[in-house]
Write an enzyme that holds these catalytic residues in place. Structure first.
Site, PDB file in Angstrom:
ATOM      1  N   ASP A 296      -0.354  -5.802   9.503  1.00 41.23           N
ATOM      2  CA  ASP A 296      -1.365  -4.807   9.127  1.00 41.23           C
ATOM      3  C   ASP A 296      -2.652  -5.563   8.793  1.00 41.23           C
ATOM      4  O   ASP A 296      -2.721  -6.311   7.820  1.00 41.23           O
ATOM      5  CB  ASP A 296      -0.879  -3.991   7.923  1.00 41.23           C
ATOM      6  CG  ASP A 296      -1.848  -2.861   7.576  1.00 41.23           C
ATOM      7  OD1 ASP A 296      -2.915  -2.774   8.209  1.00 41.23           O
ATOM      8  OD2 ASP A 296      -1.541  -2.073   6.663  1.00 41.23           O
TER       9      ASP A 296
ATOM     10  N   LYS B  46     -13.183  -0.813   6.751  1.00 43.70           N
ATOM     11  CA  LYS B  46     -13.829  -1.608   5.710  1.00 43.70           C
ATOM     12  C   LYS B  46     -14.888  -2.535   6.305  1.00 43.70           C
ATOM     13  O   LYS B  46     -16.010  -2.599   5.820  1.00 43.70           O
ATOM     14  CB  LYS B  46     -12.794  -2.442   4.941  1.00 43.70           C
ATOM     15  CG  LYS B  46     -11.535  -1.707   4.566  1.00 43.70           C
ATOM     16  CD  LYS B  46     -11.719  -0.773   3.398  1.00 43.70           C
ATOM     17  CE  LYS B  46     -10.751   0.374   3.431  1.00 43.70           C
ATOM     18  NZ  LYS B  46      -9.514   0.285   2.747  1.00 43.70           N
TER      19      LYS B  46
ATOM     20  N   TRP C 278       0.874  -1.176   0.000  1.00 44.35           N
ATOM     21  CA  TRP C 278       0.000   0.000   0.000  1.00 44.35           C
ATOM     22  C   TRP C 278       0.920   1.238   0.000  1.00 44.35           C
ATOM     23  O   TRP C 278       1.789   1.345   0.890  1.00 44.35           O
ATOM     24  CB  TRP C 278      -0.847  -0.053   1.269  1.00 44.35           C
ATOM     25  CG  TRP C 278      -1.876   1.014   1.408  1.00 44.35           C
ATOM     26  CD1 TRP C 278      -2.728   1.465   0.448  1.00 44.35           C
ATOM     27  CD2 TRP C 278      -2.184   1.747   2.602  1.00 44.35           C
ATOM     28  NE1 TRP C 278      -3.550   2.428   0.963  1.00 44.35           N
ATOM     29  CE2 TRP C 278      -3.238   2.620   2.282  1.00 44.35           C
ATOM     30  CE3 TRP C 278      -1.676   1.736   3.907  1.00 44.35           C
ATOM     31  CZ2 TRP C 278      -3.788   3.487   3.214  1.00 44.35           C
ATOM     32  CZ3 TRP C 278      -2.221   2.592   4.837  1.00 44.35           C
ATOM     33  CH2 TRP C 278      -3.270   3.457   4.497  1.00 44.35           C
TER      34      TRP C 278
END
Ligand SMILES: Cc1ncc(COP(=O)(O)O)c(C=O)c1O
Length: 399
Positions: A213, A248, A133
């Protein structure tokens, strides 16, 4: 004296946000947005889950104060999130060997982790998958850490576990390694349980500090299934950092809800680390935003709401999984199903499609399909009625 800001250099904006703007400005109704990393339903909306709405109604009635919450955030949120991430029956929780510090989203948790490393483990570098990312790259550099990379995908757009392990072997002893717990962003390629065990062996042998993560719990194979690697590391190793995001899976993106979870060997060392976190957080954002965490705590603390949320999360995951398979099927008539079979096997919202930057540019020009230049597609941005159009557009740039 000239103006203070006269010499300030203009830097380019975030390419994904730029893509979003270009999409908005495109008047063609047939346009398709596969760029920005948010879940969308069949209508192209990012919905607020019903469970969140109901929790918010309860909070509206029950909330009695807006005073600050503590530096580590809402204790009910921390308790609920720890159980969600580490498991309801985790002995780490029972033995006070793990603690959660509430942060503004997963990004806040990553920055807090970066600052913790810079302050308490000076000289340690952090190693990221190539690719990762993009914010990982800039965020840890901004925290003052030296950033290195280990390989992840090969030239043919396949997960390359052997190269990854060889790369991890070369990391200096004691450095920090960031691992995507599930739904790797941007590739969508996840490790198998066997791969994870091999990674764990190297992490242990090199005495690396793992930072997992965990931004997509529930978007891969399921809430419990997706936590498998996190729990393997936290249960096996004496020390692990985990960044958890509720953006999310609870649809709480703008409420900025997440946590940095620390697993330590002793209760005493956990308290030492948490004292540092409280200090660092105080200097970053003082105290975290309350609303999203209160929503999560309300949902996780109420069996009926939790059931509803799990059903809604299952439906989101299932939708993306169906879109993956549907796209591969739609590519079949063009003789491309095999070439893009990896899209069906990847996990989470994203797919490294294997399309080149030139093909991505042609897709946008010829078919109004918006995708990141690396060939990453957010499959959650698809409408199933448009799978045929997308397959045709892809076929047109693949000849
Ligand atoms: C890999 C990864 N980590 C962390 C985050 C942070 O998410 P947020 O700060 O919105 O909770 C994201 C969001 O896109 C992500 O993709």
């Amino acid at each position: 004296m000239s103006r203070h800001f006269a010499a300030v250099e203009r830097i380019p904006g975030d390419p994904i946000l730029g893509l979003m703007e270009a999409f908005r400005a495109d008047p063609n109704p047939a346009k398709l947005d596969l760029g920005v990393g948010v879940y969308k339903d069949a209508q192209g909306l990012t919905p607020i889950p019903q469970a969140v709405k109901r929790a918010e109604q309860q909070l509206l009635e029950r909330e009695t104060t807006k005073t600050y919450i503590g530096g580590h955030g809402d204790p009910a949120f921390a308790e609920g999130l720890l159980a969600l991430v580490l498991g309801d029956d985790s002995p780490l929780i029972a033995r006070s060997l793990a603690g959660a510090t509430q942060t503004p989203g997963g990004t806040g948790a990553l920055r807090l982790a970066g600052d913790l490393i810079a302050r308490t483990l000076p000289g340690r570098g952090i190693w990221l998958s190539d690719p990762t990312w993009p914010i990982h790259e800039t965020l840890f550099a901004a925290a003052g850490l030296a950033v290195g990379h280990y390989p992840y995908v090969d030239r043919d757009n396949r997960l390359d576990v052997e190269a990854m392990l060889a790369g991890l072997e070369r990391i200096p002893q004691g450095d920090v390694v960031l691992l995507h717990a599930c739904c790797h962003n941007p590739t969508g390629f996840d490790l198998s349980q066997e791969d994870w065990r091999r990674v764990l062996d190297v992490v242990r042998a090199r005495e690396l500090l793992p930072l997992l993560d965990f931004a997509y719990q529930g978007f891969g194979d399921g809430l419990e299934e997706d936590a498998w690697a996190v729990r393997l590391f936290a249960d096996t190793l004496p020390e692990t950092l985990i960044t958890s995001s509720c953006s999310k899976n609870f649809g709480l993106y703008r409420e900025r809800t997440g946590a940095l979870i620390v697993r330590s060997e002793h209760e005493r060392s956990l308290l030492d680390v948490r004292s540092q976190l409280a200090f660092l957080a105080r200097n970053l954002w003082s105290t975290p935003p309350a609303h999203g965490a209160a929503v999560v705590a309300t949902i996780l603390g109420d069996e009926a709401l939790k059931r509803l949320w799990r059903q809604e999360l299952d439906a989101m995951r299932q939708r993306v999984a169906n879109l993956r398979l549907g796209l591969v099927e739609a590519l079949q008539p063009f003789g491309l199903a095999e070439r893009f079979a990896h899209i069906g096997a990847q996990r989470g919202m994203f797919s490294y499609t294997g399309l080149s930057p030139t093909q991505v540019a042609r897709l946008r020009e010829a078919s109004n399909v918006y995708m990141v230049g690396s060939g990453r597609a957010n499959l959650a941005g698809l409408d199933e009625r448009r799978l045929g159009d997308l397959a045709r557009a892809i076929a047109a740039v693949c000849d």
